[in-house]
Design a protein around this motif. Sequence first.
Motif, PDB file in Angstrom:
ATOM      1  N   SER A 155       0.803  -1.205   0.000  1.00 29.47           N
ATOM      2  CA  SER A 155       0.000   0.000   0.000  1.00 29.47           C
ATOM      3  C   SER A 155       0.846   1.269   0.000  1.00 29.47           C
ATOM      4  CB  SER A 155      -0.939  -0.004   1.211  1.00 29.47           C
ATOM      5  OG  SER A 155      -1.747   1.153   1.171  1.00 29.47           O
ATOM      6  N   THR A 186       2.137   2.801  -3.184  1.00 30.02           N
ATOM      7  CA  THR A 186       1.126   3.062  -4.214  1.00 30.02           C
ATOM      8  C   THR A 186       1.474   4.176  -5.200  1.00 30.02           C
ATOM      9  OG1 THR A 186      -0.646   2.117  -2.887  1.00 30.02           O
ATOM     10  CG2 THR A 186      -1.302   3.748  -4.545  1.00 30.02           C
ATOM     11  N   TYR A 244       1.944   3.199  -9.137  1.00 28.54           N
ATOM     12  CA  TYR A 244       1.091   3.772 -10.189  1.00 28.54           C
ATOM     13  C   TYR A 244       1.944   4.422 -11.279  1.00 28.54           C
ATOM     14  CZ  TYR A 244      -3.493   3.505  -7.750  1.00 28.54           C
ATOM     15  OH  TYR A 244      -4.661   3.101  -7.173  1.00 28.54           O
ATOM     16  N   LEU A 266      -3.235   8.393  -3.484  1.00 27.30           N
ATOM     17  CA  LEU A 266      -3.671   8.343  -4.888  1.00 27.30           C
ATOM     18  C   LEU A 266      -3.041   9.484  -5.693  1.00 27.30           C
ATOM     19  CD1 LEU A 266      -7.431   7.359  -4.524  1.00 27.30           C
ATOM     20  CD2 LEU A 266      -5.406   5.903  -4.601  1.00 27.30           C
ATOM     21  N   PHE A 290      -6.567  -4.732   0.270  1.00 27.83           N
ATOM     22  CA  PHE A 290      -6.592  -3.545  -0.601  1.00 27.83           C
ATOM     23  C   PHE A 290      -8.024  -3.141  -0.977  1.00 27.83           C
ATOM     24  CE2 PHE A 290      -2.359  -5.427  -1.383  1.00 27.83           C
ATOM     25  CZ  PHE A 290      -1.588  -4.365  -0.950  1.00 27.83           C
ATOM     26  N   GLN A 339      -7.272   2.739  -2.797  1.00 35.56           N
ATOM     27  CA  GLN A 339      -6.803   2.220  -4.084  1.00 35.56           C
ATOM     28  C   GLN A 339      -7.910   1.470  -4.824  1.00 35.56           C
ATOM     29  OE1 GLN A 339      -5.064   2.261  -1.273  1.00 35.56           O
ATOM     30  NE2 GLN A 339      -2.857   2.002  -1.551  1.00 35.56           N
ATOM     31  N   TYR A 395      -5.479  -1.753 -10.896  1.00 37.79           N
ATOM     32  CA  TYR A 395      -5.819  -2.284  -9.573  1.00 37.79           C
ATOM     33  C   TYR A 395      -5.404  -3.744  -9.404  1.00 37.79           C
ATOM     34  CZ  TYR A 395      -7.941  -3.664  -5.293  1.00 37.79           C
ATOM     35  OH  TYR A 395      -8.096  -4.173  -4.033  1.00 37.79           O
ATOM     36  N   PHE A 428      -2.413  -4.379  -6.892  1.00 39.43           N
ATOM     37  CA  PHE A 428      -2.946  -4.605  -5.548  1.00 39.43           C
ATOM     38  C   PHE A 428      -3.647  -5.953  -5.413  1.00 39.43           C
ATOM     39  CE2 PHE A 428      -2.792  -0.028  -6.470  1.00 39.43           C
ATOM     40  CZ  PHE A 428      -1.779   0.311  -5.588  1.00 39.43           C
TER      41      PHE A 428
END
Lengths: 571, 571
Positions: free
Chosen positions: A32, A35, A39, A179, B486, B491, B498, B502
């Motif tokens: 997590s 992230t 991404y 995010l 997750f 997320q 995704y 995750f």
Amino acid sequence: MNERKILSDYVYTMVASLVQAGIKNVVISPGSRSTPLAYAFASTKQLTMYRQVDERSAAFFALGLAKATAKPVVLLCTSGTAAANYFPAIVEASYARVPLIIVTADRPHELREVGAPQAINQPNLYGAHVKWSVDFPLADGAAPTLPFIERHLARAVAIATSAPFGPVHVNVPFREPLLIDFSNELPTTTFKHSDMGQLIPTDDAQQELSAILQATKKGFIVIGELALGTDLAVVWEFVRQLKWPTIVESLSNMRASIPEDCLPYIITTYDAIMKSEDFKTLVQPETVLRLGAQPISKFIMQFISKSQPNAYIIIDEDAMFRDATGVSTHFIHANIGQWLTQLEITNVALEKTYLAEWQKANELAAMHIEQHAEVAKDEGAIVSRLLKLIPNGSDIFVSSSMPVRDIDTFLLATPKDLRVFANRGANGIDGVVSTALGLSQGNQRETYLLIGDLAFLHDVNGLIASRYQQCNLTIIVLNNDGGGIFSYLPQSTVEAHYEDLFGTPTALTFQDVAKMYDMDYIRVDTIDELSEKFATMKKQPLRLIEIFTDRAENVKAHRKLWQRISTELKA
Amino acid sequence: MNERKILSDYVYTMVASLVQAGIKNVVISPGSRSTPLAYAFASTKQLTMYRQVDERSAAFFALGLAKATAKPVVLLCTSGTAAANYFPAIVEASYARVPLIIVTADRPHELREVGAPQAINQPNLYGAHVKWSVDFPLADGAAPTLPFIERHLARAVAIATSAPFGPVHVNVPFREPLLIDFSNELPTTTFKHSDMGQLIPTDDAQQELSAILQATKKGFIVIGELALGTDLAVVWEFVRQLKWPTIVESLSNMRASIPEDCLPYIITTYDAIMKSEDFKTLVQPETVLRLGAQPISKFIMQFISKSQPNAYIIIDEDAMFRDATGVSTHFIHANIGQWLTQLEITNVALEKTYLAEWQKANELAAMHIEQHAEVAKDEGAIVSRLLKLIPNGSDIFVSSSMPVRDIDTFLLATPKDLRVFANRGANGIDGVVSTALGLSQGNQRETYLLIGDLAFLHDVNGLIASRYQQCNLTIIVLNNDGGGIFSYLPQSTVEAHYEDLFGTPTALTFQDVAKMYDMDYIRVDTIDELSEKFATMKKQPLRLIEIFTDRAENVKAHRKLWQRISTELKA
């Protein structure tokens, strides 16, 4: 500017800087805290993203990729013990001199050392085993931040790829929310390019080296595993000029594709012939010159150590004295490069008979090794057979302990284009499956892994990578049910606790692993079945050939072969 | 004295010192450099020797054993990356405060940093993540050596078992030859005994604490995972005296075997009721007192953080401020001990209605949780069902991520004798199988492991231990094909990447693993099959119950339950 825009700019600037510095491959483990970067990596088309859930295996996979490409590979994981799982591969990369950019996501300062979940003390996590470690600032939107991280990432890649190559660690804290806004285009970086210099010996050192080489009557070259990306043409040219007996370890990749005019100087059977006291007396050297890492063969190293040559010269790209013999006399801190072929070598004093003794012994040993391969049924003979079956243009990854030694004994000079790789930085049996898989992703060649049952088991999780990316690897497990190498050590003479502490048999076989991972499974019980079964392998992405052997038999067969060669060398 | 005698005396003195300091269990991974110590451990009848080839798993196994026994466990491995593989478990032990004595065999000084095989820079290998690290002298036969190592090993154990417990590292170089003379009797040690003091608050602090507790009208206690070996009777007596609402995390092991007169104060459903804004307004505290680690529940921690109580008092055996809320007002550096029950608590000012609000909400939430367990089919309901099926007198080891949270939600106050353990030091999903196996070896109780598919896969090598020692463990894998947690994070609201980053589904199932390791395998597709299949489990040493669930369904069902509780609390 809002938080999300600041965070997005920050991670895309990181990615742009890495791409600018030449990074092509990223290996990501899910988590997590990582992230924002995950991404950014995933949405960048200039990068190939690989995935692996087990971070220990992920790091070895990256190591294999870096070995295949001789280029740095980026790792990304979340905060906590995830990062600690990278450690074994980092240690290996440090000693094997493989460039890795280890990026660990971290909690922001207010969540460090306060009992927050998945927060461990990450700055300097890998201690002495990375070349550099840096703790990044948060994405704070301050003016100095982006220019700073641009240059710090260029620096990270520069350090990882300056001699000696090695791992660096970049710790990156992220504050929630995690995010980002996706972007299809990378920002332009203001930092352009780092140049990694070439290390060349001083003129004085070059002159001294020339003088010693030209004056030597009895001398040989030893070539171990060379730095990633070494131009072999330079080394061949040097061998061609010097015309000395040249001991080439299998990991130097100088046993295959040998230029015709260099062939007479190449000695591959040194481990066998160094078991003869008579031969060793005959070839006492005045000078030994070593390029690359120390070879695997204990016998050649002990010979050098006992010989105490007038000059034992080591050329190495690291200032660390990589010499366990304790008899080195000269150390030249330099890359293998053109300078080596531009040394003045005009009057080589080497005695013709000295070269001839090495050549004769090498031919004789090679003949016996080939004969052994024809008639014997032990692991050595199996390895010989495999070397015949493995097609031209392949890479072979060999596990530590016995496989690397068997390859070193049974791979003779070959016209085939074969390359051999191993994790010989720290010689662990860990992470071998993953390293081979990483290699096979980066090398664009057919790839074979030769491995014992304990090493295979140790990194069986390497196979998880096959759930996330298309693979192509043939794994050959020599299953002798336990630790084969111990049978060659003094421990094997003590019966008490032997199987408990050293043999450690698990009685496991691997058809269930093959089934779990959709591998083509081939069971081989005797060497006679090998060729036929090898030929009928299916073209599944992963193939597992499990060959059953016997530890006691292997030792007996090896010793018989060595004995025979020693006897012949006496005669 | 000859070399072999000197070496034998050295290693048996090491063993005698460890035995003298109370060590009972040793976990060994095979290797050559560690031979002298491995021989000495194996031949000492006062010790139980466990074996595991994969050092990462070995270290987590030792961690589990240490948790079960609340006593330090010794690890032994050979030199090189073997030692680096211990790192994840060491980090966990450091934050989870588990005493481990990590003994790494090393090369002698002349083989360090000279390119010798399996030689890495081992002194201080684990950096900040051990309480102490020491590099031993060689077995040299000098007069000071044996008395020194005796005291240094006593010191190692003393440091590992002084508050807060934690790992220590002893690096031991051995020069060849490595064989020893076996001995049936340990040498007498000249060092006798270390006493680990008890940390008690100053009189001033005790008085201040009494004053605050007595004056508080609205307050509650939070109890997280307590230090290993904490005497729960003391904590119960304190609860009995104070009569405050007492939030007990499942890992405190205060949800089972609750004394009758303490039962009214025990709040187990805080994570659910803290999702109601109305309830939170109602129970704003003046004072919060925390014992043990920070609880898993983000909601209770956020509540404390936002409430900014006049006094948020943390009692902790480590001087590290273990508080991520940023609102703590008092820190008391002390062990949980008798002093806690000897505080002056005569006029407790706590409002009866305040306690009643907590009790009412807790009862209501508990009712809904139980109803959910009756009718729902998600992982939460499955965990509820399992808690009914698991017999009295069992231990449950729960993996990080979702299982530990599900247990925390669905384990209500129970008359059963159940204990819950987890690796919540750094909350990794690594090493979980091994820790559970280690626990099951040391606890003398029926043991169950509750784990997700990714965590199971991550430490599938933990099962290798079953090839070397008799095991007894039931592993329950909740297979939702990927990372379930997750789905609860932001997320999951972003579709792009995704599943790649995750969800990371592997599509793996584990019947082949079960076959490989001779486990009884039970496949469960729906909750309705669970009870029957659980009852018909075979008595094999290892049992694997694989329960298939759906990530999306789990989130929906959880959210529905929380919503229902919040609505009811509003009414």
